[in-house]
Scaffold this motif. Sequence first.
Motif, mmCIF file in Angstrom:
data_model
loop_
_atom_site.group_PDB
_atom_site.id
_atom_site.type_symbol
_atom_site.label_atom_id
_atom_site.label_comp_id
_atom_site.label_asym_id
_atom_site.label_seq_id
_atom_site.Cartn_x
_atom_site.Cartn_y
_atom_site.Cartn_z
ATOM 1 N N VAL A 149 116.350 -23.559 41.427
ATOM 2 C CA VAL A 149 115.529 -22.629 40.645
ATOM 3 C C VAL A 149 114.762 -23.379 39.557
ATOM 4 O O VAL A 149 113.563 -23.139 39.349
ATOM 5 C CB VAL A 149 116.402 -21.491 40.064
ATOM 6 N N LEU A 150 115.429 -24.297 38.865
ATOM 7 C CA LEU A 150 114.744 -25.090 37.836
ATOM 8 C C LEU A 150 113.676 -25.999 38.446
ATOM 9 O O LEU A 150 112.597 -26.181 37.859
ATOM 10 C CB LEU A 150 115.754 -25.908 37.032
ATOM 11 N N SER A 151 113.957 -26.554 39.608
ATOM 12 C CA SER A 151 112.969 -27.380 40.306
ATOM 13 C C SER A 151 111.740 -26.549 40.664
ATOM 14 O O SER A 151 110.598 -26.987 40.467
ATOM 15 C CB SER A 151 113.595 -27.986 41.563
ATOM 16 N N PHE A 152 111.969 -25.366 41.182
ATOM 17 C CA PHE A 152 110.866 -24.466 41.523
ATOM 18 C C PHE A 152 110.049 -24.135 40.275
ATOM 19 O O PHE A 152 108.808 -24.197 40.307
ATOM 20 C CB PHE A 152 111.422 -23.201 42.172
ATOM 21 N N ALA A 153 110.732 -23.802 39.182
ATOM 22 C CA ALA A 153 110.021 -23.471 37.943
ATOM 23 C C ALA A 153 109.182 -24.654 37.461
ATOM 24 O O ALA A 153 108.025 -24.477 37.049
ATOM 25 C CB ALA A 153 111.017 -23.039 36.863
ATOM 26 N N ALA A 154 109.734 -25.851 37.516
ATOM 27 C CA ALA A 154 108.986 -27.042 37.095
ATOM 28 C C ALA A 154 107.783 -27.281 38.003
ATOM 29 O O ALA A 154 106.704 -27.673 37.529
ATOM 30 C CB ALA A 154 109.905 -28.266 37.076
ATOM 31 N N ALA A 155 107.952 -27.044 39.299
ATOM 32 C CA ALA A 155 106.826 -27.206 40.231
ATOM 33 C C ALA A 155 105.728 -26.185 39.941
ATOM 34 O O ALA A 155 104.533 -26.517 40.011
ATOM 35 C CB ALA A 155 107.312 -27.083 41.677
ATOM 36 N N VAL A 156 106.111 -24.965 39.626
ATOM 37 C CA VAL A 156 105.110 -23.945 39.282
ATOM 38 C C VAL A 156 104.354 -24.361 38.029
ATOM 39 O O VAL A 156 103.120 -24.298 37.989
ATOM 40 C CB VAL A 156 105.768 -22.557 39.105
#
Length: 166
Positions: A149-156
């Motif tokens: 989830v944190l990886s996804f947020a950082a990618a966004v």
Amino acid sequence: METTINTLTCFSSVVLTGLSAGLFYGWEFSVIPGTRQVGDAYYLYVMQSINRAILNPAFFLVFFGSPLALAAATLLQYRGDGSWGWWLAATLLYLIGTFGVTAFGNVPLNEALDALDLADLLPEEEATTRKAYESRWNRLHTVRTAAAVLSFAAAVVGALTTGPHQ
């Protein structure tokens, strides 16, 4: 052409990482609570079945495609406008927290469970096996879910802060 490759790479990274985060998040808040409601023999059987079924091309595309796309986005943004730090964070979070935890934590547990002939276990062995497997597997899953989830947020954030000149 470079802008198109950048855009497609960033887009692919966000989509693949989002799918991975969604899978792990959904599992965390639906499958795990559901499996807590079943008996030991059923739990072990269901986990064996799911662990076998998930090894398919659609899962592999998302699970292995995410770190590859994230790494590519990070490299493409490195010489860019500074959003590369978000891409680097997304890549490291996924590689260490999602991929690494899965490969070195959940998968060995899954393989040990898969090697068992559940029909040979006595009820007390089922309970012991479940307790040892479930508690560790769920802790590791919570870590990889948070990392995904944190990886996804950082990618966004990386995608939103990538400049148009890229």
